[in-house]
Enzyme design. Structure first.
Site, PDB file in Angstrom:
ATOM      1  N   HIS A 189       0.825  -1.205   0.000  1.00 15.01           N
ATOM      2  CA  HIS A 189       0.000   0.000   0.000  1.00 15.01           C
ATOM      3  C   HIS A 189       0.866   1.265   0.000  1.00 15.01           C
ATOM      4  O   HIS A 189       2.013   1.256   0.462  1.00 15.01           O
ATOM      5  CB  HIS A 189      -0.945  -0.013   1.197  1.00 15.01           C
ATOM      6  CG  HIS A 189      -2.044  -1.024   1.072  1.00 15.01           C
ATOM      7  ND1 HIS A 189      -3.167  -1.031   1.876  1.00 15.01           N
ATOM      8  CD2 HIS A 189      -2.201  -2.058   0.197  1.00 15.01           C
ATOM      9  CE1 HIS A 189      -3.965  -2.025   1.507  1.00 15.01           C
ATOM     10  NE2 HIS A 189      -3.391  -2.677   0.504  1.00 15.01           N
ATOM     11  N   GLU A 195       0.792   3.950   1.751  1.00 17.99           N
ATOM     12  CA  GLU A 195       1.228   4.434   3.076  1.00 17.99           C
ATOM     13  C   GLU A 195       2.426   3.613   3.572  1.00 17.99           C
ATOM     14  O   GLU A 195       3.390   4.166   4.109  1.00 17.99           O
ATOM     15  CB  GLU A 195       0.094   4.301   4.102  1.00 17.99           C
ATOM     16  CG  GLU A 195      -1.212   4.966   3.706  1.00 17.99           C
ATOM     17  CD  GLU A 195      -2.157   4.033   2.934  1.00 17.99           C
ATOM     18  OE1 GLU A 195      -1.722   3.369   1.979  1.00 17.99           O
ATOM     19  OE2 GLU A 195      -3.345   3.990   3.290  1.00 17.99           O
ATOM     20  N   CYS A 242      -6.185   1.624   5.267  1.00 15.27           N
ATOM     21  CA  CYS A 242      -6.756   0.355   5.738  1.00 15.27           C
ATOM     22  C   CYS A 242      -6.262   0.071   7.163  1.00 15.27           C
ATOM     23  O   CYS A 242      -5.378   0.761   7.672  1.00 15.27           O
ATOM     24  CB  CYS A 242      -6.377  -0.784   4.796  1.00 15.27           C
ATOM     25  SG  CYS A 242      -4.672  -1.343   4.968  1.00 15.27           S
ATOM     26  N   CYS A 272      -2.355  -0.631   7.398  1.00 16.71           N
ATOM     27  CA  CYS A 272      -1.540   0.589   7.311  1.00 16.71           C
ATOM     28  C   CYS A 272      -1.736   1.461   8.543  1.00 16.71           C
ATOM     29  O   CYS A 272      -0.790   2.107   9.000  1.00 16.71           O
ATOM     30  CB  CYS A 272      -1.874   1.370   6.047  1.00 16.71           C
ATOM     31  SG  CYS A 272      -1.292   0.529   4.567  1.00 16.71           S
TER      32      CYS A 272
HETATM   33  N1  LIG Z   1      -5.420   3.161   1.764  1.00 20.95           N
HETATM   34  C1  LIG Z   1      -5.126   2.333   0.751  1.00 20.95           C
HETATM   35  N2  LIG Z   1      -3.883   2.380   0.201  1.00 20.95           N
HETATM   36  C2  LIG Z   1      -3.582   1.599  -0.873  1.00 20.95           C
HETATM   37  O1  LIG Z   1      -2.475   1.675  -1.400  1.00 20.95           O
HETATM   38  N3  LIG Z   1      -4.536   0.717  -1.368  1.00 20.95           N
HETATM   39  C3  LIG Z   1      -4.257  -0.048  -2.581  1.00 20.95           C
HETATM   40  C4  LIG Z   1      -4.305  -1.535  -2.538  1.00 20.95           C
HETATM   41  C5  LIG Z   1      -4.764  -1.879  -3.945  1.00 20.95           C
HETATM   42  O2  LIG Z   1      -3.681  -1.787  -4.862  1.00 20.95           O
HETATM   43  C6  LIG Z   1      -5.745  -0.780  -4.250  1.00 20.95           C
HETATM   44  C7  LIG Z   1      -7.184  -1.090  -3.874  1.00 20.95           C
HETATM   45  O3  LIG Z   1      -7.722  -1.876  -4.905  1.00 20.95           O
HETATM   46  P1  LIG Z   1      -9.271  -2.087  -5.152  1.00 20.95           P
HETATM   47  O4  LIG Z   1      -9.755  -3.091  -4.119  1.00 20.95           O
HETATM   48  O5  LIG Z   1      -9.932  -0.743  -4.996  1.00 20.95           O
HETATM   49  O6  LIG Z   1      -9.336  -2.624  -6.565  1.00 20.95           O
HETATM   50  O7  LIG Z   1      -5.299   0.332  -3.509  1.00 20.95           O
HETATM   51  C8  LIG Z   1      -5.770   0.627  -0.811  1.00 20.95           C
HETATM   52  C9  LIG Z   1      -6.109   1.412   0.236  1.00 20.95           C
HETATM   53  C10 LIG Z   1      -7.483   1.319   0.823  1.00 20.95           C
HETATM   54  O8  LIG Z   1      -7.464   1.033   2.135  1.00 20.95           O
HETATM   55 ZN   LIG Z   2      -3.242  -0.187   3.663  1.00 21.93          ZN
END
Ligand SMILES: Nc1nc(=O)n([C@H]2C[C@H](O)[C@@H](COP(=O)(O)O)O2)cc1CO
Ligand SMILES: [Zn+2]
Length: 157
Positions: A77, A79, A102, A105
């Site tokens: 992710h 973060e 999430c 993170c």
């Molecule tokens: N805060 C976040 N940072 C992130 O980098 N992500 C990333 C993980 C996945 O590559 C994508 C979410 O994919 P999708 O489920 O919307 O197809 O975003 C997701 C979240 C959401 O919690």
């Molecule tokens: Zn995350």
């Protein structure tokens, strides 16, 4: 007379986070994150992608199917990438992220000593992950603030 329509610090940092997201190869959700210290200096940047050496042409980008055949076990992710890329102590830094963090993170954000979370979108607000994030941030007394007083639209040709 000085200009009145300059970007605030919050708007500026969120725009930089948005530009970071443009590095992501995820076809559905691109996320950018930056860490900022109390001198308004950008300490590091990150976006969602596979770890170094994990070939993004060979690993799956799909969302559905057997878990092991989706992107979810592999993607780092935004973060997490920003935090592990930082080369200084993160105590009292702020994180600017284009999507609400999430729960995984959030644990890392709390343990890194980050003071405040600025976010742009909250499209997964009804998910248990985001609900758990908010419970932890509330318990840890870490503020989170949506930056939605302006329209971040970055277009680079
Ligand atoms: N805060 C976040 N940072 C992130 O980098 N992500 C990333 C993980 C996945 O590559 C994508 C979410 O994919 P999708 O489920 O919307 O197809 O975003 C997701 C979240 C959401 O919690
Ligand atoms: Zn995350």
């Amino acid at each position: 007379m000085k200009r009145e329509d300059f970007l605030s610090w919050e708007q500026f940092f969120m725009t930089v986070a948005k530009v970071c997201a443009m590095r992501s190869k995820d076809p559905s959700t691109q996320v950018g994150a930056i860490l900022v210290n109390n001198l308004n200096q950008i300490i590091s940047t990150g976006y969602n992608g596979f770890p170094r050496g994990v070939d993004d042409d060979k690993f799956p980008w799909s969302r559905e199917g057997e878990w092991i055949d989706t992107k979810y076990p592999y993607v780092a992710h935004a973060e997490l990438n920003a935090i592990v890329s930082a080369r200084t102590n993160l105590t009292d830094c702020d994180v600017y992220v284009t999507l609400f963090p999430c729960n995984e993170c959030t644990k890392i954000i709390i343990q890194a000593g980050i003071k405040k979370v600025f976010y742009l979108e909250d499209k997964y607000k009804d998910s248990n992950e985001v609900k758990a994030s908010k419970k932890m941030l509330d318990a840890a007394q870490i503020e989170y603030k949506q930056i939605n007083d302006f329209n971040v639209k970055v277009s680079i040709n």
